[in-house]
Design a protein around this motif. Structure first.
Motif, PDB file in Angstrom:
ATOM      1  N   MET A   1      46.107  40.389  39.763  1.00  0.00           N
ATOM      2  CA  MET A   1      45.279  41.068  38.739  1.00  0.00           C
ATOM      3  C   MET A   1      45.264  42.551  39.348  1.00  0.00           C
ATOM      4  O   MET A   1      45.060  42.698  40.331  1.00  0.00           O
ATOM      5  N   LYS A   2      45.542  43.560  38.451  1.00  0.00           N
ATOM      6  CA  LYS A   2      45.789  45.141  38.996  1.00  0.00           C
ATOM      7  C   LYS A   2      44.559  45.671  38.419  1.00  0.00           C
ATOM      8  O   LYS A   2      44.085  45.107  37.199  1.00  0.00           O
ATOM      9  N   SER A   3      43.989  46.582  39.342  1.00  0.00           N
ATOM     10  CA  SER A   3      42.587  47.285  38.733  1.00  0.00           C
ATOM     11  C   SER A   3      42.809  48.682  39.356  1.00  0.00           C
ATOM     12  O   SER A   3      43.352  48.931  40.122  1.00  0.00           O
ATOM     13  N   VAL A   4      42.343  49.612  38.259  1.00  0.00           N
ATOM     14  CA  VAL A   4      42.600  51.030  38.630  1.00  0.00           C
ATOM     15  C   VAL A   4      41.032  51.572  38.277  1.00  0.00           C
ATOM     16  O   VAL A   4      40.478  51.291  37.442  1.00  0.00           O
ATOM     17  N   ASN A   5      40.531  52.155  39.409  1.00  0.00           N
ATOM     18  CA  ASN A   5      39.148  52.656  39.433  1.00  0.00           C
ATOM     19  C   ASN A   5      39.171  54.255  39.469  1.00  0.00           C
ATOM     20  O   ASN A   5      39.859  54.689  40.528  1.00  0.00           O
ATOM     21  N   LEU A   6      38.277  55.062  38.793  1.00  0.00           N
ATOM     22  CA  LEU A   6      38.367  56.442  38.863  1.00  0.00           C
ATOM     23  C   LEU A   6      37.021  56.572  38.813  1.00  0.00           C
ATOM     24  O   LEU A   6      35.957  56.521  37.983  1.00  0.00           O
ATOM     25  N   GLN A   7      36.521  57.340  39.763  1.00  0.00           N
ATOM     26  CA  GLN A   7      35.162  58.019  39.689  1.00  0.00           C
ATOM     27  C   GLN A   7      35.320  59.415  39.352  1.00  0.00           C
ATOM     28  O   GLN A   7      35.713  60.383  39.842  1.00  0.00           O
ATOM     29  N   LEU A   8      34.707  59.698  38.047  1.00  0.00           N
ATOM     30  CA  LEU A   8      35.130  61.200  37.623  1.00  0.00           C
ATOM     31  C   LEU A   8      34.034  62.270  37.782  1.00  0.00           C
ATOM     32  O   LEU A   8      34.652  63.214  38.041  1.00  0.00           O
ATOM     33  N   ASP A   9      32.773  61.611  38.292  1.00  0.00           N
ATOM     34  CA  ASP A   9      31.984  62.574  38.850  1.00  0.00           C
ATOM     35  C   ASP A   9      30.949  61.604  39.386  1.00  0.00           C
ATOM     36  O   ASP A   9      31.102  60.302  39.451  1.00  0.00           O
ATOM     37  N   GLU A  10      29.725  62.163  39.939  1.00  0.00           N
ATOM     38  CA  GLU A  10      28.832  61.234  40.363  1.00  0.00           C
ATOM     39  C   GLU A  10      28.004  60.379  39.223  1.00  0.00           C
ATOM     40  O   GLU A  10      27.646  59.029  39.831  1.00  0.00           O
ATOM     41  N   ASN A  11      28.131  60.606  38.092  1.00  0.00           N
ATOM     42  CA  ASN A  11      27.525  59.732  37.121  1.00  0.00           C
ATOM     43  C   ASN A  11      28.357  58.882  36.255  1.00  0.00           C
ATOM     44  O   ASN A  11      27.980  58.160  35.325  1.00  0.00           O
ATOM     45  N   ASN A  12      29.897  59.354  36.281  1.00  0.00           N
ATOM     46  CA  ASN A  12      30.717  58.668  35.235  1.00  0.00           C
ATOM     47  C   ASN A  12      32.037  58.159  36.082  1.00  0.00           C
ATOM     48  O   ASN A  12      32.501  58.636  37.091  1.00  0.00           O
ATOM     49  N   SER A  13      32.290  57.282  35.327  1.00  0.00           N
ATOM     50  CA  SER A  13      33.327  56.328  35.949  1.00  0.00           C
ATOM     51  C   SER A  13      34.434  55.634  35.004  1.00  0.00           C
ATOM     52  O   SER A  13      33.701  55.321  33.737  1.00  0.00           O
ATOM     53  N   LEU A  14      35.405  55.197  35.495  1.00  0.00           N
ATOM     54  CA  LEU A  14      36.432  54.449  34.463  1.00  0.00           C
ATOM     55  C   LEU A  14      37.083  53.434  35.190  1.00  0.00           C
ATOM     56  O   LEU A  14      37.636  53.780  36.402  1.00  0.00           O
ATOM     57  N   GLU A  15      36.958  52.047  34.860  1.00  0.00           N
ATOM     58  CA  GLU A  15      37.817  51.100  35.708  1.00  0.00           C
ATOM     59  C   GLU A  15      38.623  50.416  34.587  1.00  0.00           C
ATOM     60  O   GLU A  15      38.061  49.867  33.452  1.00  0.00           O
ATOM     61  N   ILE A  16      39.848  50.104  34.958  1.00  0.00           N
ATOM     62  CA  ILE A  16      40.993  49.322  34.059  1.00  0.00           C
ATOM     63  C   ILE A  16      41.370  48.458  34.916  1.00  0.00           C
ATOM     64  O   ILE A  16      41.862  48.343  35.879  1.00  0.00           O
ATOM     65  N   THR A  17      41.130  47.085  34.221  1.00  0.00           N
ATOM     66  CA  THR A  17      41.601  45.657  35.132  1.00  0.00           C
ATOM     67  C   THR A  17      42.604  45.030  34.061  1.00  0.00           C
ATOM     68  O   THR A  17      41.960  44.601  32.842  1.00  0.00           O
ATOM     69  N   GLN A  18      43.835  44.600  34.450  1.00  0.00           N
ATOM     70  CA  GLN A  18      44.509  44.074  33.775  1.00  0.00           C
ATOM     71  C   GLN A  18      44.232  42.531  33.745  1.00  0.00           C
ATOM     72  O   GLN A  18      44.285  41.822  34.794  1.00  0.00           O
ATOM     73  N   ILE A  19      43.771  41.812  32.688  1.00  0.00           N
ATOM     74  CA  ILE A  19      43.457  40.337  32.697  1.00  0.00           C
ATOM     75  C   ILE A  19      44.499  39.784  32.455  1.00  0.00           C
ATOM     76  O   ILE A  19      44.924  38.526  33.291  1.00  0.00           O
ATOM     77  N   GLU A  20      45.760  39.836  31.390  1.00  0.00           N
ATOM     78  CA  GLU A  20      46.826  39.169  31.407  1.00  0.00           C
ATOM     79  C   GLU A  20      47.848  40.223  31.055  1.00  0.00           C
ATOM     80  O   GLU A  20      47.602  41.450  30.927  1.00  0.00           O
ATOM     81  N   GLU A  21      49.209  39.916  30.763  1.00  0.00           N
ATOM     82  CA  GLU A  21      50.265  40.772  30.649  1.00  0.00           C
ATOM     83  C   GLU A  21      49.878  41.945  29.677  1.00  0.00           C
ATOM     84  O   GLU A  21      50.103  43.063  29.825  1.00  0.00           O
ATOM     85  N   HIS A  22      49.260  41.632  28.530  1.00  0.00           N
ATOM     86  CA  HIS A  22      48.917  42.835  27.375  1.00  0.00           C
ATOM     87  C   HIS A  22      47.412  42.723  27.058  1.00  0.00           C
ATOM     88  O   HIS A  22      47.006  43.289  26.311  1.00  0.00           O
ATOM     89  N   LEU A  23      46.478  42.398  27.936  1.00  0.00           N
ATOM     90  CA  LEU A  23      44.980  42.173  27.778  1.00  0.00           C
ATOM     91  C   LEU A  23      44.298  43.041  28.987  1.00  0.00           C
ATOM     92  O   LEU A  23      44.685  42.655  30.067  1.00  0.00           O
TER      93      LEU A  23
END
Length: 64
Positions: free
Chosen positions: A1-23
């Motif tokens: 499972m691949k995951s990308v985490n971005l802390q945009l600033d101290e209050n905002n963040s984005l995390e994307i995790t691949q669950i399946e090939e296309h999900l």
């Protein structure tokens, strides 16, 4: 499972995790509130629906 985490600033963040090939699970944290989206690869590449201005291709390229 691949995951990308971005802390945009101290209050905002984005995390994307691949669950399946296309999900993917997308967690968007804005001002302490977290929203969770389940998206296909096609939806993820059309990231404008979340109001983002970052190119998702740039994130995927940095993950490799």
């Amino acid at each position: 499972m691949k995951s990308v985490n971005l802390q945009l600033d101290e209050n905002n963040s984005l995390e994307i995790t691949q669950i399946e090939e296309h999900l993917f699970e997308v967690r968007l944290g804005i001002n302490g509130s977290i929203s969770v989206y389940y998206m296909t690869r096609e939806q993820l590449l059309n990231f404008d629906q979340l109001g983002a201005h970052i190119s998702i291709e740039a994130i995927l390229e940095n993950d490799q």
